[in-house]
Design a protein around this motif. Sequence first.
Motif, PDB file in Angstrom:
ATOM      1  N   ASN A 226      -8.989   3.046  -4.232  1.00 22.92           N
ATOM      2  CA  ASN A 226      -9.077   4.475  -3.911  1.00 22.92           C
ATOM      3  C   ASN A 226     -10.506   4.987  -4.034  1.00 22.92           C
ATOM      4  O   ASN A 226     -10.974   5.737  -3.184  1.00 22.92           O
TER       5      ASN A 226
ATOM      6  N   LEU B  70       0.828  -1.208   0.000  1.00 23.08           N
ATOM      7  CA  LEU B  70       0.000   0.000   0.000  1.00 23.08           C
ATOM      8  C   LEU B  70       0.867   1.264   0.000  1.00 23.08           C
ATOM      9  O   LEU B  70       0.538   2.248  -0.665  1.00 23.08           O
TER      10      LEU B  70
ATOM     11  N   VAL C 250      -0.910   4.726  -1.454  1.00 20.29           N
ATOM     12  CA  VAL C 250      -2.265   4.761  -0.920  1.00 20.29           C
ATOM     13  C   VAL C 250      -2.262   5.646   0.328  1.00 20.29           C
ATOM     14  O   VAL C 250      -1.287   5.669   1.087  1.00 20.29           O
TER      15      VAL C 250
ATOM     16  N   LEU D  37      -6.021  -0.752  -8.115  1.00 20.03           N
ATOM     17  CA  LEU D  37      -5.615   0.425  -7.347  1.00 20.03           C
ATOM     18  C   LEU D  37      -6.674   1.520  -7.426  1.00 20.03           C
ATOM     19  O   LEU D  37      -7.031   2.123  -6.414  1.00 20.03           O
TER      20      LEU D  37
END
Length: 167
Positions: free
Chosen positions: A161, A81, A86, A157
């Motif tokens: 998000n 991450l 992230v 990804l």
Amino acid sequence: MMQIGATAKMAKELKREIQSADSVEVPKIYQWHMNFFTIQRRKCVLLMNDQTGLNLTLFGLKQEQFKNIDQVLMGSLRELLRLLKVDQTIIDDFLEAGQEIVYTKTHDRRVLGMMNEVKSYMEHGIRDQSYDEIDAIKVNEENNQIILSPLKKMVPLDTLNDYFHEK
């Protein structure tokens, strides 16, 4: 709490109690699937989030790491991450959920299909490399930026998000 649905091969390698998937109630964002496979006779694990398709591939695991798989998974997930840049709040959320991990039988054929898709993509990408030439960081970055389930246009990804920013 995190729920990890282990494939039959993975369950054999874990040597742990595997519960029925019905026995655990966890929000889908904290549900994962995990598969065991080998690359050039080295033990590998593929972990995939059921909600987002976010995935982590661990290469060359040793027996000692399987004994401490919870710590190995959470430490590796934290690093993945961070690598993917992230938000720290999302990282903290997953790490908190991962303080307790329950292993169950697999429970979502769609996720198993996506795992096979990622594994095939990865094997194709490293097919001409020796084991020592495999760049695990690059593999994990690429695996989380490919389009899964072409009908949904799901990029792991981006899906992760989007999930946390829409909450």
